[in-house]
Design a protein around this motif. Structure first.
Motif, PDB file in Angstrom:
ATOM      1  N   LEU A  70       0.826  -1.189   0.000  1.00 49.79           N
ATOM      2  CA  LEU A  70       0.000   0.000   0.000  1.00 49.79           C
ATOM      3  C   LEU A  70       0.869   1.250   0.000  1.00 49.79           C
ATOM      4  O   LEU A  70       1.971   1.261   0.566  1.00 49.79           O
ATOM      5  N   ASN A  71       0.365   2.301  -0.634  1.00 51.81           N
ATOM      6  CA  ASN A  71       1.068   3.573  -0.653  1.00 51.81           C
ATOM      7  C   ASN A  71       0.886   4.296   0.680  1.00 51.81           C
ATOM      8  O   ASN A  71      -0.023   3.994   1.460  1.00 51.81           O
ATOM      9  N   SER A  72       1.757   5.253   0.908  1.00 49.24           N
ATOM     10  CA  SER A  72       1.618   6.060   2.109  1.00 49.24           C
ATOM     11  C   SER A  72       0.343   6.893   2.017  1.00 49.24           C
ATOM     12  O   SER A  72       0.172   7.685   1.103  1.00 49.24           O
ATOM     13  N   PHE A  73      -0.569   6.656   2.955  1.00 51.19           N
ATOM     14  CA  PHE A  73      -1.828   7.406   2.995  1.00 51.19           C
ATOM     15  C   PHE A  73      -2.309   7.427   4.435  1.00 51.19           C
ATOM     16  O   PHE A  73      -2.337   6.396   5.107  1.00 51.19           O
ATOM     17  N   LEU A  74      -2.656   8.605   4.928  1.00 50.49           N
ATOM     18  CA  LEU A  74      -3.120   8.752   6.303  1.00 50.49           C
ATOM     19  C   LEU A  74      -4.624   8.473   6.336  1.00 50.49           C
ATOM     20  O   LEU A  74      -5.439   9.296   5.921  1.00 50.49           O
ATOM     21  N   LEU A  75      -4.970   7.287   6.847  1.00 54.12           N
ATOM     22  CA  LEU A  75      -6.360   6.847   6.889  1.00 54.12           C
ATOM     23  C   LEU A  75      -6.976   7.292   8.215  1.00 54.12           C
ATOM     24  O   LEU A  75      -6.593   6.807   9.288  1.00 54.12           O
ATOM     25  N   ALA A  76      -7.929   8.213   8.141  1.00 47.98           N
ATOM     26  CA  ALA A  76      -8.539   8.782   9.343  1.00 47.98           C
ATOM     27  C   ALA A  76      -9.553   7.821   9.946  1.00 47.98           C
ATOM     28  O   ALA A  76     -10.061   6.924   9.263  1.00 47.98           O
ATOM     29  N   PRO A  77      -9.871   7.983  11.218  1.00 47.89           N
ATOM     30  CA  PRO A  77     -10.911   7.139  11.829  1.00 47.89           C
ATOM     31  C   PRO A  77     -12.229   7.252  11.053  1.00 47.89           C
ATOM     32  O   PRO A  77     -12.643   8.340  10.670  1.00 47.89           O
ATOM     33  N   GLY A  78     -12.870   6.111  10.800  1.00 50.57           N
ATOM     34  CA  GLY A  78     -14.137   6.103  10.089  1.00 50.57           C
ATOM     35  C   GLY A  78     -14.022   6.198   8.588  1.00 50.57           C
ATOM     36  O   GLY A  78     -15.033   6.274   7.896  1.00 50.57           O
ATOM     37  N   GLN A  79     -12.794   6.175   8.048  1.00 49.04           N
ATOM     38  CA  GLN A  79     -12.616   6.243   6.599  1.00 49.04           C
ATOM     39  C   GLN A  79     -12.349   4.865   6.019  1.00 49.04           C
ATOM     40  O   GLN A  79     -11.779   3.987   6.673  1.00 49.04           O
ATOM     41  N   SER A  80     -12.768   4.701   4.738  1.00 48.42           N
ATOM     42  CA  SER A  80     -12.507   3.480   3.987  1.00 48.42           C
ATOM     43  C   SER A  80     -11.474   3.745   2.912  1.00 48.42           C
ATOM     44  O   SER A  80     -11.314   4.881   2.458  1.00 48.42           O
ATOM     45  N   TYR A  81     -10.798   2.677   2.495  1.00 55.19           N
ATOM     46  CA  TYR A  81      -9.764   2.778   1.463  1.00 55.19           C
ATOM     47  C   TYR A  81      -9.885   1.564   0.567  1.00 55.19           C
ATOM     48  O   TYR A  81      -9.884   0.423   1.044  1.00 55.19           O
ATOM     49  N   LEU A  82     -10.008   1.802  -0.750  1.00 55.45           N
ATOM     50  CA  LEU A  82     -10.172   0.705  -1.699  1.00 55.45           C
ATOM     51  C   LEU A  82      -8.832   0.304  -2.308  1.00 55.45           C
ATOM     52  O   LEU A  82      -8.052   1.166  -2.722  1.00 55.45           O
ATOM     53  N   VAL A  83      -8.590  -0.972  -2.383  1.00 49.33           N
ATOM     54  CA  VAL A  83      -7.368  -1.511  -2.987  1.00 49.33           C
ATOM     55  C   VAL A  83      -7.762  -2.313  -4.210  1.00 49.33           C
ATOM     56  O   VAL A  83      -8.438  -3.349  -4.106  1.00 49.33           O
TER      57      VAL A  83
END
Length: 217
Positions: A182-195
């Motif tokens: 995964l790339n560097s990304f600041l995932l905040a609480p309650g957020q989703s991230y698609l791979v």
């Protein structure tokens, strides 16, 4: 007694009337025209690898891509170029190829959108980054999407940098894992991230830009 009248008239002498004329010609071999073919999706996602397919009609001496936010010099024999956009927007992408003194360029426009969506509802009992759902039917006959994908979700109370994380896959009979860093990304609480994962031959949509409500648990 007078002299007889002449039976011919005098004309100026021209060497070209009598001597062969030599004409010099410089002949050059026609070079094969360089053609460059570039193809890629018209849309990309922030933080996800985007790939161009490249081909040329003859071996290249130089190959480069201006992605609109940076420029990359490629191996002249490369058949693909991959880039990760860090911000949303529309980027003019220009590929330049040089061979035998000929230069060809190919241009296309790529629209980049974000894939991280806030979700105010945490998963009960979960902490930190978890796998919220896996879409494994991408590209199947009758599927909506052309790619498999994995949704990660930050169920914790603090932001998490995804640098150093990876999602990994192994078949039920396999002996090794296939990892997607995964790339560097600041995932905040309650957020989703698609791979985004593998692509199949079916499906009608390249990749979900926003998670459809019907696919959420």
């Amino acid at each position: 007694m007078s002299a007889p009248a002449p039976t011919c008239t005098a004309q100026a002498f021209r060497a070209s009337d009598h001597d062969p004329v030599l004409v010099g010609l410089n002949l050059t071999r026609d070079e094969a025209r360089l053609t460059l073919n570039v193809s890629g999706e018209a849309a990309a996602t922030v933080g996800q690898p985007y790939t161009l397919n490249l081909s040329a009609s003859q071996p290249l001496q130089s190959l480069s891509v201006d992605w609109g936010d940076t420029t990359a010099v490629l191996d002249p024999a490369a058949t693909q170029a991959t880039h990760t956009f860090s911000a949303a927007g529309t980027y003019p992408v220009i590929v330049t190829a040089i061979s035998g003194g000929q230069t060809q360029t190919a241009r296309l426009s790529v629209t980049v959108t974000g894939d991280v969506q806030p979700d105010p509802t945490p998963i009960p009992g979960a902490q930190g980054v978890v796998i919220r759902q896996v879409y494994g039917g991408g590209g199947n006959s009758g599927a909506t999407y052309t790619h498999d994908f994995i949704e990660l979700f930050n169920a914790g109370s603090a932001s998490v940098d995804l640098a150093g994380y990876s999602v990994q896959y192994a078949s039920s009979t396999g002996t090794s894992w296939t990892a997607t860093p995964l790339n560097s990304f600041l995932l905040a609480p309650g957020q989703s991230y698609l791979v985004q994962q593998a692509k199949g031959t079916g499906g009608t949509q390249a990749f979900p830009r926003r998670m459809p409500a019907a696919t959420r648990p």
